[in-house]
Design an enzyme around this catalytic site. Structure first.
Site, PDB file in Angstrom:
ATOM      1  N   THR A 153       0.867  -1.176   0.000  1.00  0.00           N
ATOM      2  CA  THR A 153       0.000   0.000   0.000  1.00  0.00           C
ATOM      3  C   THR A 153       0.907   1.230   0.000  1.00  0.00           C
ATOM      4  O   THR A 153       1.357   1.663  -1.047  1.00  0.00           O
ATOM      5  CB  THR A 153      -0.968  -0.002   1.204  1.00  0.00           C
ATOM      6  N   LYS A 179       3.942  -7.035   4.010  1.00  0.00           N
ATOM      7  CA  LYS A 179       3.752  -5.621   3.731  1.00  0.00           C
ATOM      8  C   LYS A 179       3.486  -4.922   5.050  1.00  0.00           C
ATOM      9  O   LYS A 179       2.919  -5.486   5.990  1.00  0.00           O
ATOM     10  CB  LYS A 179       2.615  -5.390   2.740  1.00  0.00           C
ATOM     11  N   THR A 190       0.903  -3.875  12.575  1.00  0.00           N
ATOM     12  CA  THR A 190       0.011  -3.623  11.463  1.00  0.00           C
ATOM     13  C   THR A 190       0.669  -4.104  10.225  1.00  0.00           C
ATOM     14  O   THR A 190       1.492  -3.423   9.679  1.00  0.00           O
ATOM     15  CB  THR A 190      -0.213  -2.148  11.279  1.00  0.00           C
ATOM     16  N   GLU A 276       6.249   4.763   7.075  1.00  0.00           N
ATOM     17  CA  GLU A 276       5.769   5.856   6.240  1.00  0.00           C
ATOM     18  C   GLU A 276       6.593   7.127   6.459  1.00  0.00           C
ATOM     19  O   GLU A 276       6.698   7.629   7.571  1.00  0.00           O
ATOM     20  CB  GLU A 276       4.286   6.107   6.522  1.00  0.00           C
ATOM     21  N   ASN A 402      -0.384  10.525   5.740  1.00  0.00           N
ATOM     22  CA  ASN A 402      -1.582  10.146   6.469  1.00  0.00           C
ATOM     23  C   ASN A 402      -2.658  11.219   6.518  1.00  0.00           C
ATOM     24  O   ASN A 402      -3.797  10.953   6.892  1.00  0.00           O
ATOM     25  CB  ASN A 402      -1.197   9.713   7.886  1.00  0.00           C
ATOM     26  N   SER A 407      -7.688   9.614   0.046  1.00  0.00           N
ATOM     27  CA  SER A 407      -7.828  10.201  -1.293  1.00  0.00           C
ATOM     28  C   SER A 407      -6.672   9.824  -2.199  1.00  0.00           C
ATOM     29  O   SER A 407      -6.745  10.062  -3.393  1.00  0.00           O
ATOM     30  CB  SER A 407      -7.950  11.719  -1.203  1.00  0.00           C
TER      31      SER A 407
END
Length: 407
Positions: A153, A179, A190, A276, A402, A407
């Protein structure tokens, strides 16, 4: 034991595939299949979040009650979490659709999803994707690599590894892919992880090995302190290496556990380093703790400290933040005897001795902290226990990613 090229298709009898089903993304693959030519013993560990995604509930049932598993269908883009009875029904439809095209029992098909919470899966696209995956699956290294790419992702790189070892005179292989980049926090983390092996081992010992190992691997990773709804690690063993089946604890079981730990540790480090917006893997080692539980708590407290993570991003040897994080962890220790080091490929420096600064060179410390992998080592001098946790630095890009994830 040696590391070899590959991932989930490295072990004998395993195939994989990837396809673009346009579940949420366009212009990239977003569905993957892992398939075994023979039925597998299956083990799994799952999120401790009270809010569990539909695929987690489905897989828990299959792992617990099905005599074997033979395929995993994975999608990225939509998590199928907080989707009610309809979402769980889509798990069943995904499994039944894959079962038809693969000629398997529905109860041998595991499913996994990752992505946005609260959206329903486009089940027609899922079914079409499953049919395509069944048609193109292969046992090649490249097929495994494409599967690892399809489950990403916000990940920036695919994460996979394979190792070879010996059990009872037979060469055995174990491979894995995962992932994970955001919404990562200890409690099974997660992430989605899929591990395959051609070892012959009982279901009970397979589950025990996985459940034990996550305590020192997946449960020791944190990117942002958020425990996901979809955390899943699945371990499949098809026995095609034809080693004497492991049915009791002993030397072969210990060798198997060592291989599993090697695979899981590698994947955990890859998740942490690809957090991230991250620019660095941040590893925290606590040594000299009174108990293992103390060492675990201390290492997690430091690796999850936002102030410490920000200092790592700035290559700032702000050791006070580390000592502070240890201090509020709840573990009792004497701060006036603690030694602290920073280490990376650029060298190792002692920052603090017996609770006070060593008068270290800021320039040297900054050089060490500017590497893509940085380790903080704290010796609390209370005993012989140790633990390692993995995380990453905290950057501006984490907020950007984040702020508009949906979107």
């Amino acid at each position: 034991m040696k590391t070899i090229e590959g991932g989930v298709t490295a072990a004998k009898g395993f195939e994989a595939a990837a396809t673009a089903a346009e579940i949420k993304y366009k212009g990239r693959t977003d569905m993957a299949l892992v398939y075994s030519q023979k039925p597998c013993m299956a083990a799994g560990t799952f999120t401790t979040n009270v809010v569990k995604a539909a695929p987690v509930k489905w897989d828990q049932e299959i792992v617990k009650n099905s005599p074997f598993a033979q395929a995993v269908v994975i999608n990225s883009g939509i998590a199928n979490a907080c989707t009610g009875a309809e979402g769980y029904g889509y798990c069943k439809e995904t499994a039944s659709g894959a079962a038809v095209v693969l000629n398997l029992p529905e109860t041998s098909v595991l499913v996994a999803s990752t992505g946005v919470i609260g959206m329903q899966l486009p089940i027609d696209r899922i079914k079409a994707g499953s049919a395509k995956l069944a048609e193109i699956k292969k046992d090649t290294i490249e097929a495994g690599h494409e599967a690892a790419r399809a489950i990403m992702t916000t990940d920036t790189v695919p994460k996979e590894i394979a190792v070879e070892f010996t059990l009872g005179g037979k060469t055995v292989t174990m491979g894995g892919m995962c992932k994970g980049s955001g919404m990562i926090h200890p409690n099974m983390c997660t992430m989605l992880g899929f591990i395959t092996t051609d070892a012959a081992i009982s279901k009970e010992l397979l589950q025990e090995a996985l459940s034990e190992d996550i305590k020192d691997t997946y449960n020791m990773v944190s990117v942002d302190g958020d425990t996901s709804t979809n955390d899943t690690v699945l371990l499949l063993a098809n026995g095609m290496a034809e080693n004497p089946k492991i049915t009791e604890k002993g030397e072969d079981f210990e060798t198997f556990k060592k291989a599993l730990n090697t695979v899981n540790t590698y994947l955990c480090r890859k998740i942490a380093g690809d957090g991230e917006g991250a620019t660095a893997l941040f590893e925290v080692k606590i040594i000299g703790a009174k108990t293992k539980a103390d060492a675990v708590t201390l290492s997690k407290s430091v690796v999850t400290s936002s102030l410490t993570k920000a200092a790592i991003y700035g290559h700032d040897a702000n050791w006070g933040r580390i000592l502070c994080a240890m201090g509020y962890s709840g573990v009792q220790f004497d701060p006036e005897v603690v030694d602290l080091y920073f280490e990376s490929a650029a060298g190792k420096i002692k920052i603090m001795e017996n609770g006070v600064s060593t008068g270290y060179s800021e320039e040297e410390a900054t050089k060490i902290l500017s590497e893509p992998e940085v380790t903080a080592i704290a010796d609390v001098k209370m005993g012989n226990a140790a633990a390692t946790a993995w995380g990453c630095d905290l950057t501006y890009d984490y907020v950007k990613i984040n702020a508009d994830y949906r979107s």
